[in-house]
Design an enzyme around this catalytic site. Structure first.
Site, PDB file in Angstrom:
ATOM      1  N   ASP A  72      37.423  46.111  40.447  1.00 45.40           N
ATOM      2  CA  ASP A  72      35.440  46.133  40.229  1.00 45.40           C
ATOM      3  C   ASP A  72      35.255  45.573  41.661  1.00 45.40           C
ATOM      4  OD1 ASP A  72      36.055  45.635  38.005  1.00 45.40           O
ATOM      5  OD2 ASP A  72      35.962  43.758  38.117  1.00 45.40           O
TER       6      ASP A  72
HETATM    7  N1  URA Z   1      40.039  42.132  35.855  1.00 46.26           N
HETATM    8  C1  URA Z   1      38.704  42.350  36.278  1.00 46.26           C
HETATM    9  O1  URA Z   1      38.136  41.693  35.308  1.00 46.26           O
HETATM   10  N2  URA Z   1      38.502  43.171  37.427  1.00 46.26           N
HETATM   11  C2  URA Z   1      39.557  43.601  37.718  1.00 46.26           C
HETATM   12  O2  URA Z   1      38.759  44.232  38.826  1.00 46.26           O
HETATM   13  C3  URA Z   1      40.712  44.101  37.788  1.00 46.26           C
HETATM   14  C4  URA Z   1      41.310  43.265  37.106  1.00 46.26           C
END
Ligand code: URA
Length: 237
Positions: A106
């Site tokens: 993310d």
């Molecule tokens: N899980 C998440 O919620 N975000 C990420 O960036 C990676 C795994």
């Protein structure tokens, strides 16, 4: 054997015509001899190539570990949204055509991002059938307990899907910080797994892919090339 202008363009991340101009200007040497023609061939096994006084190594593929900072996206194309991607922030000398992030983090997640131009390798490690484990440190808005640990182990349901068993443990004795290992890669998976248990993830950092840990010497945004041994560690469980 590849044409020398093609090798120079790939390794220096420049156009073929710029590579040809470098050759014409007499700045390219092959095994100590000035290169006269762009279609001269380069033998990866034994030839030594120098451009502008610096040795240029030819690698079929590269594998880069980045300590991803917050605020950059891990898709290949940020042009639609005007956002910067992990490939945009690579140091100029590491940029090559066809580099892409192998997997997603993310925008606000930090840590281990693998960037490569080896599509087959990326496919192998991201293929759901063979998905490698990935480990994260999640900083939480409240502590988790045994119930949450058990729920993670049993497989949390998010939406229509039941997640594969995940391992959750506190970092030291701090139950507001969880070390989580997951074996798949669903959208926002960790944040949604905690949310199911009534807990918000405040910060998320990926610290391991397969058996390869994020290099602690890499500051936020810094990168390094991985060697063969490290690449093999990613692809092991
Ligand atoms: N899980 C998440 O919620 N975000 C990420 O960036 C990676 C795994």
């Amino acid at each position: 054997m590849e044409r020398i202008d093609k090798i120079i363009a790939k390794e220096l991340n420049i156009g073929r015509s710029d590579a040809k101009s470098l050759i014409k200007s007499g700045k390219v040497f092959l095994n100590g001899e000035k290169v006269k023609s762009s279609n001269q061939k380069f033998d990866e096994e034994k030839d030594i190539l120098n451009v502008d006084g610096k040795e240029v190594k030819s690698r079929k593929f590269v594998y880069i570990m980045m300590n991803k900072p917050k605020g950059v996206i891990s898709s290949t194309d940020g042009r639609k949204t005007g956002e910067k991607t992990v490939v945009d922030i690579l140091p100029e000398e590491m940029k090559r055509k066809k580099l892409f992030p192998a997997g997603r983090l993310d925008k606000d997640t930090t840590g281990f991002m693998l960037i490569t131009d080896d599509g087959e390798f990326a496919h192998k490690i991201l293929n759901p059938k063979h998905h490698i484990p990935k480990t994260y440190i999640a900083t939480l808005d409240k502590p988790f307990d045994e119930k949450v640990i058990n729920a993670f182990e049993m497989g949390i349901t998010i939406g229509e899907d039941i997640c594969l068993p995940a391992k959750l443990e506190p970092v030291g004795n701090d139950f507001c910080k969880g070390m989580v290992t997951i074996n798949q890669g669903m959208y926002h998976q960790i944040k949604r797994m905690f949310k199911r248990c009534g807990i918000e993830v405040v910060e998320l950092e990926r610290i391991k892919m397969g058996k390869l840990e994020l290099d602690k010497d890499l500051l936020s945004g810094e990168c390094k090339y991985l060697n063969e041994n490290e690449i093999n560690l990613i692809n092991s469980r």
